[in-house]
Write a protein that holds these residues in place. Sequence first.
Motif, mmCIF file in Angstrom:
data_model
loop_
_atom_site.group_PDB
_atom_site.id
_atom_site.type_symbol
_atom_site.label_atom_id
_atom_site.label_comp_id
_atom_site.label_asym_id
_atom_site.label_seq_id
_atom_site.Cartn_x
_atom_site.Cartn_y
_atom_site.Cartn_z
ATOM 1 N N MET A 1 0.848 -1.196 0.000
ATOM 2 C CA MET A 1 0.000 0.000 0.000
ATOM 3 C C MET A 1 0.886 1.249 0.000
ATOM 4 N N ARG A 2 0.522 2.193 -0.832
ATOM 5 C CA ARG A 2 1.253 3.450 -0.931
ATOM 6 C C ARG A 2 0.252 4.595 -0.753
ATOM 7 N N ILE A 3 0.599 5.564 0.080
ATOM 8 C CA ILE A 3 -0.251 6.737 0.279
ATOM 9 C C ILE A 3 0.523 7.983 -0.138
ATOM 10 N N THR A 4 -0.145 8.870 -0.877
ATOM 11 C CA THR A 4 0.437 10.148 -1.286
ATOM 12 C C THR A 4 -0.466 11.260 -0.781
ATOM 13 N N PRO A 409 -7.586 0.590 20.411
ATOM 14 C CA PRO A 409 -7.407 -0.650 21.177
ATOM 15 C C PRO A 409 -5.960 -1.103 21.301
ATOM 16 N N GLN A 410 -5.134 -0.730 20.325
ATOM 17 C CA GLN A 410 -3.710 -1.088 20.374
ATOM 18 C C GLN A 410 -2.902 -0.023 19.655
ATOM 19 N N PRO A 411 -1.620 0.112 19.970
ATOM 20 C CA PRO A 411 -0.806 1.159 19.350
ATOM 21 C C PRO A 411 -0.653 0.956 17.841
ATOM 22 N N PRO A 412 -0.842 2.010 17.053
ATOM 23 C CA PRO A 412 -0.565 1.903 15.622
ATOM 24 C C PRO A 412 0.937 1.963 15.359
ATOM 25 N N LYS A 413 1.339 1.526 14.169
ATOM 26 C CA LYS A 413 2.757 1.610 13.800
ATOM 27 C C LYS A 413 3.181 3.064 13.607
ATOM 28 N N ARG A 414 2.278 3.902 13.077
ATOM 29 C CA ARG A 414 2.600 5.310 12.846
ATOM 30 C C ARG A 414 1.318 6.116 12.730
ATOM 31 N N VAL A 415 1.368 7.351 13.217
ATOM 32 C CA VAL A 415 0.270 8.304 13.053
ATOM 33 C C VAL A 415 0.761 9.430 12.147
ATOM 34 N N PHE A 416 -0.010 9.730 11.102
ATOM 35 C CA PHE A 416 0.273 10.862 10.213
ATOM 36 C C PHE A 416 -0.682 11.991 10.591
ATOM 37 N N VAL A 417 -0.127 13.125 11.008
ATOM 38 C CA VAL A 417 -0.942 14.252 11.448
ATOM 39 C C VAL A 417 -1.122 15.222 10.284
ATOM 40 N N THR A 418 -2.373 15.402 9.862
ATOM 41 C CA THR A 418 -2.680 16.233 8.698
ATOM 42 C C THR A 418 -3.788 17.223 9.043
ATOM 43 N N GLY A 437 4.124 7.580 23.184
ATOM 44 C CA GLY A 437 5.377 7.016 22.688
ATOM 45 C C GLY A 437 5.253 6.426 21.290
ATOM 46 N N TRP A 438 4.204 6.830 20.541
ATOM 47 C CA TRP A 438 4.007 6.301 19.194
ATOM 48 C C TRP A 438 4.800 7.102 18.174
ATOM 49 N N ALA A 439 5.221 6.428 17.096
ATOM 50 C CA ALA A 439 5.840 7.135 15.974
ATOM 51 C C ALA A 439 4.789 8.039 15.332
ATOM 52 N N CYS A 440 5.168 9.284 15.096
ATOM 53 C CA CYS A 440 4.191 10.274 14.632
ATOM 54 C C CYS A 440 4.878 11.222 13.648
ATOM 55 N N THR A 441 4.221 11.506 12.518
ATOM 56 C CA THR A 441 4.822 12.292 11.451
ATOM 57 C C THR A 441 3.835 13.338 10.945
ATOM 58 N N VAL A 442 4.344 14.520 10.607
ATOM 59 C CA VAL A 442 3.558 15.520 9.890
ATOM 60 C C VAL A 442 4.019 15.481 8.435
ATOM 61 N N MET A 446 2.511 16.447 -1.200
ATOM 62 C CA MET A 446 2.958 15.573 -2.275
ATOM 63 C C MET A 446 3.895 14.458 -1.798
ATOM 64 N N GLN A 447 4.093 14.333 -0.479
ATOM 65 C CA GLN A 447 4.939 13.235 0.030
ATOM 66 C C GLN A 447 4.232 11.897 -0.162
ATOM 67 N N ALA A 448 4.997 10.882 -0.568
ATOM 68 C CA ALA A 448 4.476 9.525 -0.725
ATOM 69 C C ALA A 448 5.159 8.611 0.283
ATOM 70 N N VAL A 449 4.378 7.705 0.876
ATOM 71 C CA VAL A 449 4.884 6.794 1.901
ATOM 72 C C VAL A 449 4.411 5.374 1.601
ATOM 73 N N GLU A 450 5.332 4.421 1.671
ATOM 74 C CA GLU A 450 4.974 3.004 1.531
ATOM 75 C C GLU A 450 4.551 2.472 2.899
#
Length: 452
Positions: A1-4, A409-418, A437-442, A446-450
Amino acid sequence: MRITFLGAAGTVTGSKYLLEHGGKRVLVDCGLFQGLKQLRLRNWDVFPLQPETIDAVVLTHAHIDHSGYLPALARQGFSGPVFCTEATRDLCALLLPDSGHLQEEDALYANRRGFSKHSPALPLYTEQDARKTLRLFQPQQFDAEFEPVEGLRMRFSLAGHILGAASVHVQWGSGSLLFSGDLGRDEDVVMRPPQAPPAADYVVMESTYGDRSHEKEDPATAFAEVINRTAARGGVVIVPAFAVGRAQSLMYVLATLKREGRIPDLPAFLNSPMAADTTELYHKHRSQHRLTPDQCRMMCTAAKVVNSVEESRKLNDMRYPAVIISASGMATGGRVVHHLKAMAPNPRNTILLAGYQAAGTRGAALVGGAKQIKIHGDYVPVRAEVASLGALSAHADREELLRWVGRMPQPPKRVFVTHGESVAADSLRIAIQEQHGWACTVPEHMQAVELG
């Protein structure tokens, strides 16, 4: 899965997320950029991929910053299905044609007055374009699984922001992704609260109010105080209000204040036929809000609906206390702009902002204390009182956002804040990291993430 991240990255507008999986493309949200001119200009850029290669669109809700680019996308070649809740479909049937009509009107007015730099000024799309787009809609039920394309399973859950607003849970193989959509308040005057989020590997989360809390004041009391002091000096309260959501909350509060005798029985006007049509939908979709049938009827009759342009113009000549509720909510267009042009110079009047004001909008300028605002090429002095009613916001504040994501219910691998201005998004990112303590990114535009 790829998100842009095609929109709502580093800004609170233009929501668009492209999902690519198994050779299929799904666009989650298809919103217009609003506010700052450099953002609005993105609406006119060449779309970053061929629209005809998008297999489906999924909408979280009907607000124009989430749905308003759809007619432009279809005009450029998109012809796939549009999945949303039933109430979102009903609201888009009002909002999208109105958006096209306003763009045509603005282009016509600019050409007639000659204040546009383009000759001729053209609309991004027309009312007819919008009506054609509505044929693509395929409404879905809340909490019922659907498959927009082969290999992707989705489900809508109640987000509470406006009628039809949803969070979207996406599953593929063994992976999952949750879009919060715009989240409503836990104790909204009208709407029910958001459902608790399901488990997901990844979360795309809004941050409109990620750096601030709403006032704790009672919205009815605050509204009454503004009306009473304005009426005492013989002025008019002008309320720029989103036709979907805020207009209805304001009318409900207004009706309650009159019934309880907390304000004078002064005339009130709803100068937005679309808002009147929206109000009727509260009867149809009663499971999504708190109001009883009697309260719905009270809300629907709280203000006189102004339909014609001539009636709208006459409101500008009023010389007695009254309340005018009119779209748009950030004073970027619509009939309220003409009211501001006529009434902002009068110190007896009050301009009451009752929702989020994005950077670059007239609403944001007013909240910021602007002494003049530019309308139709002219600078209009602001001598009227300017007040805010943050307690009636349709958006969850910082504490509510953190409470919602904390219920996973459980920690996600990453949160994208938009979907937030830069400071708001980064503030929420830091808070999520510190609390959980979760991985979190802004993400950037146009950024793409696998996604694993």
